[in-house]
Design a protein around this motif. Structure first.
Motif, mmCIF file in Angstrom:
data_model
loop_
_atom_site.group_PDB
_atom_site.id
_atom_site.type_symbol
_atom_site.label_atom_id
_atom_site.label_comp_id
_atom_site.label_asym_id
_atom_site.label_seq_id
_atom_site.Cartn_x
_atom_site.Cartn_y
_atom_site.Cartn_z
ATOM 1 N N ARG A 1 51.400 -48.376 15.106
ATOM 2 C CA ARG A 1 52.670 -47.802 15.563
ATOM 3 C C ARG A 1 53.205 -48.570 16.764
ATOM 4 O O ARG A 1 54.384 -48.923 16.825
ATOM 5 C CB ARG A 1 52.493 -46.327 15.953
ATOM 6 C CG ARG A 1 52.089 -45.396 14.840
ATOM 7 C CD ARG A 1 52.281 -43.946 15.277
ATOM 8 N NE ARG A 1 51.848 -43.674 16.645
ATOM 9 C CZ ARG A 1 50.655 -43.210 16.976
ATOM 10 N NH1 ARG A 1 49.734 -42.970 16.054
ATOM 11 N NH2 ARG A 1 50.355 -42.965 18.248
ATOM 12 N N ARG A 2 52.339 -48.818 17.717
ATOM 13 C CA ARG A 2 52.774 -49.455 18.959
ATOM 14 C C ARG A 2 53.145 -50.921 18.745
ATOM 15 O O ARG A 2 54.077 -51.425 19.379
ATOM 16 C CB ARG A 2 51.700 -49.295 20.032
ATOM 17 C CG ARG A 2 51.537 -47.844 20.429
ATOM 18 C CD ARG A 2 50.458 -47.577 21.443
ATOM 19 N NE ARG A 2 50.367 -46.140 21.694
ATOM 20 C CZ ARG A 2 49.490 -45.563 22.501
ATOM 21 N NH1 ARG A 2 48.611 -46.313 23.160
ATOM 22 N NH2 ARG A 2 49.484 -44.259 22.664
ATOM 23 N N ALA A 3 52.441 -51.578 17.843
ATOM 24 C CA ALA A 3 52.788 -52.965 17.529
ATOM 25 C C ALA A 3 54.192 -53.032 16.907
ATOM 26 O O ALA A 3 54.978 -53.933 17.218
ATOM 27 C CB ALA A 3 51.758 -53.561 16.576
ATOM 28 N N LYS A 4 54.495 -52.071 16.053
ATOM 29 C CA LYS A 4 55.828 -52.033 15.427
ATOM 30 C C LYS A 4 56.920 -51.798 16.474
ATOM 31 O O LYS A 4 57.969 -52.428 16.425
ATOM 32 C CB LYS A 4 55.878 -50.929 14.375
ATOM 33 C CG LYS A 4 55.113 -51.257 13.102
ATOM 34 C CD LYS A 4 55.266 -50.137 12.077
ATOM 35 C CE LYS A 4 54.576 -50.484 10.762
ATOM 36 N NZ LYS A 4 54.772 -49.415 9.740
ATOM 37 N N LEU A 5 56.647 -50.909 17.416
ATOM 38 C CA LEU A 5 57.641 -50.638 18.466
ATOM 39 C C LEU A 5 57.836 -51.856 19.365
ATOM 40 O O LEU A 5 58.960 -52.165 19.765
ATOM 41 C CB LEU A 5 57.224 -49.420 19.290
ATOM 42 C CG LEU A 5 57.296 -48.062 18.582
ATOM 43 C CD1 LEU A 5 56.783 -46.962 19.502
ATOM 44 C CD2 LEU A 5 58.724 -47.752 18.140
#
Length: 199
Positions: free
Chosen positions: A188-192
């Motif tokens: 999730r954080r990589a996508k953000l």
């Protein structure tokens, strides 16, 4: 008759058929880039009301990458979990989170007034704006983002069944990708981070 003698021509035939199908496919669709070059038709105009009671349209989100999530305040698990995760993810982004916006659009305008949404969202990141509106306005926003929702009767009243996808949109309001609460935290954080960097 020897079964191996039957097997060899069969394999030659099926292999030839496969080559023929693949070749035809390449002729009809010479490259995947042509299909991916078009914009994905997710997102678009909407007119809603913020949890502060002010008019709010898609133009309020443009200029910075943003995240859109549809849900409702009476949701027992998925919505609060998703909003909690998004809150934690934005905190993990540090200063980069200032370059990101987020909108929580209700699919239950009958109960989710601006006042109720303001109270509900006070438990999450203050940068997440809550959006509500009339039944027609919510339906229009849902159509723009291609999400599904419907009212489901229960013994005590009703609940809402709905799509649980986080839409990642770039600064122009164009579709960038998706995320959801079932993904690992790192994903999730990589996508953000990629959205902030490229959006």
């Amino acid at each position: 008759m020897n079964p191996k003698r039957l097997l060899i021509p069969f394999l030659v035939f099926t292999t030839g058929l496969l080559v023929l199908v693949v070749t035809a496919g390449l002729l009809l669709f010479p490259s995947g880039s042509q299909q991916s070059a078009g914009k994905v038709p997710i997102g678009g105009p909407f007119t809603l009301t913020s949890h502060e009671g002010k008019p709010f349209t898609e133009e309020n989100l443009k200029g910075r990458p943003f995240v859109v999530f549809f849900g409702f305040t009476h949701c027992p698990e998925v919505c609060p979990t998703t909003l909690y995760d998004l809150t934690q993810d934005m905190a993990a982004l540090g200063k980069d989170a200032e370059k990101l916006q987020a909108a929580f659009i209700t699919v239950d305008p009958e109960r989710d007034t601006p006042e109720l949404m303001k109270t509900y969202l006070s438990s999450f990141d203050p940068r997440i704006v809550g959006l509500t509106g009339t039944e027609e306005e919510i339906a229009a926003a849902a159509r723009a983002y291609k999400i599904y929702y419907r009212k489901v009767p229960t013994d005590g009243g009703y609940t809402m069944d709905h799509s649980a996808t986080l839409f990642l949109m770039d600064s122009k309001g164009e579709f960038y990708g998706t995320s959801n609460f079932q993904e690992p935290e790192e994903t999730r954080r990589a996508k953000l981070r990629q959205l902030v960097k490229n959006g």
